[in-house]
Design an enzyme around this catalytic site. Structure first.
Site, PDB file in Angstrom:
ATOM      1  N   HIS A  31     -17.051 -41.801  46.623  1.00  0.00           N
ATOM      2  CA  HIS A  31     -18.067 -41.697  47.677  1.00  0.00           C
ATOM      3  C   HIS A  31     -18.245 -43.102  48.258  1.00  0.00           C
ATOM      4  CE1 HIS A  31     -22.203 -41.253  49.274  1.00  0.00           C
ATOM      5  NE2 HIS A  31     -22.068 -39.951  49.178  1.00  0.00           N
ATOM      6  N   ASP A  60     -20.217 -43.347  38.799  1.00  0.00           N
ATOM      7  CA  ASP A  60     -21.068 -42.651  39.759  1.00  0.00           C
ATOM      8  C   ASP A  60     -21.249 -41.220  39.256  1.00  0.00           C
ATOM      9  OD1 ASP A  60     -21.971 -41.018  41.787  1.00  0.00           O
ATOM     10  OD2 ASP A  60     -20.567 -41.746  43.303  1.00  0.00           O
ATOM     11  N   GLN A 108     -22.786 -36.338  40.953  1.00  0.00           N
ATOM     12  CA  GLN A 108     -22.405 -34.922  40.924  1.00  0.00           C
ATOM     13  C   GLN A 108     -22.186 -34.413  39.508  1.00  0.00           C
ATOM     14  OE1 GLN A 108     -22.439 -32.863  43.396  1.00  0.00           O
ATOM     15  NE2 GLN A 108     -22.715 -34.378  45.012  1.00  0.00           N
ATOM     16  N   LYS A 123     -29.808 -34.583  43.670  1.00  0.00           N
ATOM     17  CA  LYS A 123     -28.611 -33.770  43.466  1.00  0.00           C
ATOM     18  C   LYS A 123     -28.812 -32.815  42.285  1.00  0.00           C
ATOM     19  CE  LYS A 123     -26.149 -35.952  46.617  1.00  0.00           C
ATOM     20  NZ  LYS A 123     -24.955 -36.779  46.482  1.00  0.00           N
ATOM     21  N   CYS A 183     -18.960 -38.335  53.208  1.00  0.00           N
ATOM     22  CA  CYS A 183     -19.098 -39.724  52.742  1.00  0.00           C
ATOM     23  C   CYS A 183     -17.925 -40.131  51.851  1.00  0.00           C
ATOM     24  CB  CYS A 183     -20.417 -39.954  52.002  1.00  0.00           C
ATOM     25  SG  CYS A 183     -21.854 -39.769  53.048  1.00  0.00           S
TER      26      CYS A 183
END
Ligand SMILES: *Cc1c(COP(=O)(O)O)cnc(C)c1O
Length: 419
Positions: free
Chosen positions: A136, A213, A216, A239, A377
C-alpha cells in the site's frame, strides 16, 4: 436435486450466526437507491457494530474529559477507559506489554513514525530499505521521503503473476547495507497473505529491522506479534470494525526506548524548562497532544467485538464467501481475477474485458452494491499487472452468499450494458 460436488453450497457451512451478527450493524438495515445495501468495500473501511458506536458515543455522553492530567472523577474514568483500550489492543495482538502499544491515527501514521523516529537517525547514504511490490502507498511513500532526506535507497522485492512474494528474490536482495524490510501482512489490492514469520526470521538473521503493515490482517486472522517475530506492527481500527482516525504501532520495547520522540507537545513530557525537557515513559513518549480518546475506546470495543464473535469463525466464514464468489466470477467471460495467491484473504480484485472499473462500480451501485474501483492505493500493483485499475469486492464477517448473488446479478447487468 442434483448437486455439483465442485460448486459450493449457498448456505455457509460455518459456525457463525450471520443473521445475528448483521443485526448488530445498524447501517446494514439501510437502503441505497431503493435497494438493500450490499456492502462489499470492507477493505477500504469496514462497518461498525452498535457496540463500537455506543462505546464512542458513551464516552462523549457520560464521561468526556481529558486523560492522564485530571484529579477529577471524569478524567479518572476517561483515563481508565483509554488505558483499558490500550490493554485490549495489546491482548488482541499479543504484544508483550502496553508499553509497546502506541496509539496513532492509523497504519499510515504508524509507518511514518517508524521511518522518522526509528530509521532516520540510524540510516546512512547508500543504505537500503526493502519493500515488496504489493505494498500500500502508506508503506512506500514514507520510505521514499526518508530516502530523499538521507540518501538511502529503496529496493523492491518482486512478486509473481499470482501476486505472491518471491522470498528467494528477497534473499538475493539482502545486502550488508539493508537496514529495514517493510512488508504488508495481507495485501488490500490482491488478498495475498505474506509469509511474515519467515521474512522476519530471515531479517533477524541479517540484523535487519522489520515493519509489518497489518491493516488487512487484524480484521481477518488472529495476529500474534510475538509469534510473527516482527520489530514493528501497524494497524488501523477502521479496517477492523472500529472508528476512523485511530490505530496503533506495536514496537519492540527496547527499540521504542532507544528512539527519540517523533512529535513534541503535551502528554509526551515529564518536565519542560527552557534549559531541558525530559520525555515521558513509554508509550506516552510517542503520544504528543490530546489523543483521540473516543477513538481509542472504540478501538478497544472493536477488539471486544472480534473476540466475542471469534476471529477463527470470521476467517472460516469469509473464506467460504471468497470461494463462493471466486468460483462464480471465474465462470464469467472476459473476467480476470487479479491476485490468485494460494491461501489468500477475502479480497477479489478483477478486470472485465472492454469495461472500465469505474463504470462497473457506478452500475452496481445502482443495485445498492458498494464495491471499490481504482488503484486501491497500490499503484505499483496496477503497474505490475499492467492494468490501469481494478474493481474490487472485499468481504467482512457480516456478508452473505445472498449478497454475493445480488452483486453477481448487478455485475451481469454491467457486463451487458458495457460490452
Ligand atoms: C487501509 C490500508 C492502509 C492505510 O491505512 P490508514 O488507516 O489509511 O492509515 C495501509 N495498508 C493497507 C494494506 C491498507 O489496507
Amino acid at each position: 436435486m442434483m448437486m455439483n460436488a465442485h460448486v459450493l453450497p449457498k448456505q455457509p457451512v460455518t459456525g457463525l450466526d450471520v443473521a445475528a451478527l448483521r443485526a448488530q450493524f445498524p447501517v446494514l438495515k439501510r437502503e441505497v437507491h431503493g435497494k438493500p445495501l450490499v456492502y462489499l468495500d470492507n477493505a477500504a473501511t469496514a462497518q461498525r457494530p452498535a457496540s463500537v458506536i455506543d462505546a464512542v458515543s458513551g464516552f462523549y455522553r457520560d464521561y468526556n474529559a481529558n486523560v492522564h492530567r485530571g484529579v477529577h472523577q471524569l478524567s479518572a474514568e476517561a483515563s481508565d477507559a483509554f488505558e483499558g483500550a490500550r490493554e485490549r489492543v495489546r491482548a488482541g495482538v499479543n504484544a508483550r506489554s502496553t508499553r509497546e502499544v502506541i496509539f496513532t491515527r492509523g497504519t499510515t501514521e504508524a509507518v511514518n513514525l517508524v521511518a522518522q523516529s526509528y530509521l532516520r537517525p540510524r540510516i546512512q547514504p547508500g543504505d537500503e530499505i526493502l519493500v515488496s511490490h504489493m505494498e500500500h502507498h502508506s508503506n512506500i511513500v514514507p520510505w521514499q521521503l526518508l530516502c530523499e532526506q538521507t540518501g538511502a535507497v529503496l529496493k523492491v522485492i518482486p512478486i509473481n503473476e499470482r501476486g505472491e512474494l518471491l522470498v528467494d528474490e528477497l534473499e538475493n536482495l539482502i545486502s550488508d547495507r539493508t537496514r529495514l524490510i517493510g512488508l504488508v501482512h495481507v495485501s488490500n489490492a490482491l488478498g495475498t497473505v505474506n509469509p511474515v514469520q519467515q521474512v522476519c526470521e530471515l531479517a533477524r538473521k541479517h540484523d535487519i529491522a522489520t515493519v509489518i503493515d497489518g491493516a488487512q490482517a487484524t480484521p481477518h486472522v488472529a495476529v500474534d506479534v510475538q509469534a510473527l517475530g516482527c520489530d514493528f506492527y501497524c494497524m488501523s481500527a477502521h479496517k477492523m470494525y472500529g472508528p476512523t482516525g485511530i490505530g496503533a504501532l506495536i514496537g519492540r520495547e527496547e527499540l521504542l526506548e532507544a528512539m527519540p520522540p517523533w512529535q513534541g507537545g503535551g502528554e509526551m513530557i515529564t518536565r519542560v524548562s527552557f534549559d531541558e525537557t525530559t520525555y515521558n515513559v513509554l508509550p506516552h513518549k510517542f503520544e504528543a497532544g490530546t489523543p483521540n480518546i473516543a477513538g481509542a475506546i472504540g478501538f478497544g470495543a472493536a477488539f471486544d467485538f472480534l473476540n466475542a464473535t471469534g476471529i477463527d469463525a470470521i476467517a472460516e466464514h469469509e473464506h467460504h464467501l471468497l470461494q463462493y464468489a471466486t468460483e462464480r466470477m471465474q465462470a464469467i467471460d472476459g473476467l480476470r481475477i487479479i491476485g490468485t495467491a494460494e491461501g489468500k484473504g477475502p479480497v477479489i480484485a478483477f478486470t472485465l474485458d472492454g469495461a472500465h472499473a469505474n463504470d462497473i462500480g457506478t452500475i452496481v451501485d445502482q443495485f445498492g452494491v458498494a464495491i471499490r474501483t481504482g488503484h486501491h492505493c497500490a499503484m505499483p500493483v496496477m503497474q505490475f499487472f499492467n492494468v490501469p485499475a481494478t474493481a474490487r469486492v472485499s468481504f467482512a464477517a457480516y456478508n452473505t452468499t445472498d449478497e454475493i448473488d445480488v452483486f453477481l446479478n448487478a455485475l451481469e447487468t454491467a457486463r451487458t450494458m458495457l460490452l
